[in-house]
Motif scaffolding. Structure first.
Motif, PDB file in Angstrom:
ATOM      1  N   GLN A 114       0.832  -1.201   0.000  1.00  0.00           N
ATOM      2  CA  GLN A 114       0.000   0.000   0.000  1.00  0.00           C
ATOM      3  C   GLN A 114       0.868   1.254   0.000  1.00  0.00           C
ATOM      4  N   TYR A 115       2.156   1.067   0.269  1.00  0.00           N
ATOM      5  CA  TYR A 115       3.079   2.190   0.383  1.00  0.00           C
ATOM      6  C   TYR A 115       4.035   2.226  -0.794  1.00  0.00           C
ATOM      7  N   SER A 116       4.282   3.432  -1.322  1.00  0.00           N
ATOM      8  CA  SER A 116       5.291   3.577  -2.361  1.00  0.00           C
ATOM      9  C   SER A 116       6.663   3.430  -1.714  1.00  0.00           C
ATOM     10  N   SER A 117       7.669   3.211  -2.523  1.00  0.00           N
ATOM     11  CA  SER A 117       9.016   2.996  -1.989  1.00  0.00           C
ATOM     12  C   SER A 117       9.528   4.199  -1.196  1.00  0.00           C
ATOM     13  N   TYR A 121      11.311   3.749   4.174  1.00  0.00           N
ATOM     14  CA  TYR A 121      12.258   4.064   5.244  1.00  0.00           C
ATOM     15  C   TYR A 121      11.553   4.039   6.592  1.00  0.00           C
ATOM     16  N   ASP A 122      10.369   4.627   6.649  1.00  0.00           N
ATOM     17  CA  ASP A 122       9.606   4.625   7.900  1.00  0.00           C
ATOM     18  C   ASP A 122       9.145   3.222   8.260  1.00  0.00           C
ATOM     19  N   THR A 128      19.472   2.712   7.387  1.00  0.00           N
ATOM     20  CA  THR A 128      20.575   2.014   6.727  1.00  0.00           C
ATOM     21  C   THR A 128      20.082   0.735   6.068  1.00  0.00           C
ATOM     22  N   ILE A 129      19.270  -0.038   6.787  1.00  0.00           N
ATOM     23  CA  ILE A 129      18.739  -1.279   6.218  1.00  0.00           C
ATOM     24  C   ILE A 129      17.737  -0.966   5.105  1.00  0.00           C
ATOM     25  N   ALA A 130      16.920   0.047   5.297  1.00  0.00           N
ATOM     26  CA  ALA A 130      15.971   0.443   4.251  1.00  0.00           C
ATOM     27  C   ALA A 130      16.710   0.830   2.978  1.00  0.00           C
TER      28      ALA A 130
END
Length: 168
Positions: A114-117, A121-122, A128-130
């Motif tokens: 449901q979320y764009s890229s 991050y959130d 860093t992992i995102a």
């Protein structure tokens, strides 16, 4: 869609993001492409993304995590459905990164969310992992963004109309 249905992106080891609001058909499209991949002989693995980390945590406790990760790694097409519906916790982040890393430029992933890229991050919770996850999948990804009302909601309206017609 016709171009994607040829599964050329799987042959090229590219990825596909399908984003949109709830009920717009993301899972339907991902599963239709997965079904076509199976028919054409591609080993395909479907995972409900919110449930996958929990299942992998249980596998880790049982001592079968490597076996489960190998199942995912062996498939040519991985479908992660509803990714980031629930934010990742500290233990889930490295597992997702490992799955993505193992597939990088070797195998394809279809991700529905449901979320764009931009919002990932959130949802990952660790920048860093995102960044590592996005870097490994976004450069070889096709994107479909779906708009409109929920198909489920539209289905309800049709049912309501039918009931009214039958009552009259």
């Amino acid at each position: 869609m016709e171009r994607l249905a040829t599964l050329d992106f799987v042959h090229k080891r590219q990825n596909l993001f399908i984003t949109g609001s709830s009920g717009t058909g993301k899972s339907y499209l991902a599963c239709a492409l997965g079904h076509e991949a199976c028919k054409r002989g591609f080993r395909t693995f479907y995972a409900n993304a919110p449930k996958l980390p929990g299942a992998l945590k249980v596998a880790k406790v049982k001592g079968t995590l490597e076996t489960e990760l190998k199942k995912i790694e062996r498939c040519q097409l991985l479908i992660l459905d509803d990714l980031f519906l629930v934010p990742l916790d500290v233990k889930e982040r490295p597992i997702l990164l490992e799955i993505i890393e193992d597939r990088h430029e070797r195998k394809s992933i279809i991700i529905t969310s449901q979320y764009s890229s931009f919002n990932w991050y959130d949802m990952v919770g660790d920048p860093t992992i995102a960044d590592a996850i996005l870097d490994r999948i976004i450069h070889t990804a096709h994107t479909i963004e779906l708009y409109g009302e929920s198909m489920r909601k539209l289905g309800l309206r049709k049912t309501e109309k039918l009931k009214r017609v039958k009552l009259n």
